[in-house]
Design an enzyme around this catalytic site. Structure first.
Site, short mmCIF file in Angstrom:
data_model
loop_
_atom_site.label_atom_id
_atom_site.label_comp_id
_atom_site.label_asym_id
_atom_site.label_seq_id
_atom_site.Cartn_x
_atom_site.Cartn_y
_atom_site.Cartn_z
N GLU A 1 88.49 27.05 30.85
CA GLU A 1 87.33 26.35 30.27
C GLU A 1 86.07 26.62 31.08
OE1 GLU A 1 90.36 25.23 30.95
OE2 GLU A 1 90.90 23.48 29.74
N CYS B 1 87.04 20.26 34.64
CA CYS B 1 86.48 20.90 33.45
C CYS B 1 85.82 19.87 32.53
CB CYS B 1 87.56 21.67 32.71
SG CYS B 1 88.08 23.16 33.61
N1 THU Z 1 94.50 25.57 33.77
C1 THU Z 1 93.47 25.92 32.94
O1 THU Z 1 92.99 27.06 32.99
N2 THU Z 1 93.00 25.00 32.09
C2 THU Z 1 93.56 23.77 31.87
O2 THU Z 1 93.09 23.04 31.02
C3 THU Z 1 94.70 23.36 32.68
C4 THU Z 1 95.06 24.25 33.81
C5 THU Z 1 95.07 26.60 34.64
C6 THU Z 1 94.83 26.46 36.11
C7 THU Z 1 96.00 27.24 36.68
O3 THU Z 1 95.69 28.62 36.69
C8 THU Z 1 97.12 27.02 35.67
O4 THU Z 1 96.48 26.61 34.48
C9 THU Z 1 98.14 25.99 36.11
O5 THU Z 1 97.53 24.81 36.48
#
Ligand code: THU
Length: 150
Positions: A73, A108
């Protein structure tokens, strides 16, 4: 607003239609292919609609110093801001490796609240059929430090 998306072809909220959100989700789903996730192997893609109709995508970019990881995000938001955009009207998040809808993390939520109106739709799911329809205020009802902005 979660109940207002039941009818087809309808405006979900913030003037955005369900069709637009589906298109946005498909962009997020496609972006997932570029996720850099050697540590968690948990891929996330995001797609952000700008007020002037452009779409910016983002993926999670992990790092061996785990705290340096950037969520999908925020990657989308920062890419759009870097391109000169500051107003966003919808956000879609696809996390296909989860069997359930994964909402944006707390950091985020704070970041998107800087650039999106409270009623702007935020949708998330592993696949379109399991998408949850929410909004900026649905995810972040108490907008922290708003008085410092603008
Ligand atoms: N992550 C995201 O990119 N967005 C989310 O809404 C939740 C978590 C990613 C961070 C990390 O690379 C992986 O997901 C596990 O937490």
């Amino acid at each position: 607003m979660e109940n207002s998306i039941q009818s087809r072809n309808s405006v979900v909220s913030g003037g955005i239609t369900k069709e637009t959100l589906k298109e946005l989700f498909e962009k997020a789903e496609k972006a997932v292919e570029n996720a850099y996730v050697p540590y968690s192997h948990f891929r996330v893609g995001a797609a952000l609609l700008t007020a002037d109709g452009e779409i910016f995508t983002g993926v999670n970019v992990e790092n061996r110093s785990f705290g340096a990881t950037n969520c999908a995000e925020r990657t989308a938001v920062f890419s759009a801001v870097a391109a000169g955009k500051k107003e966003f009207t919808a956000l879609a998040v696809c996390a296909p490796d989860a069997g359930y809808p994964v909402p944006p993390c707390g950091i985020c939520r704070q970041v998107i609240s800087e650039f999106m109106e409270k009623d702007s739709p935020v949708i998330f799911g592993p696949v379109w059929e399991k998408v949850v329809f929410s909004s900026v205020s649905g995810l972040y009802p108490e907008d922290s430090l708003h008085e410092l902005a603008r």
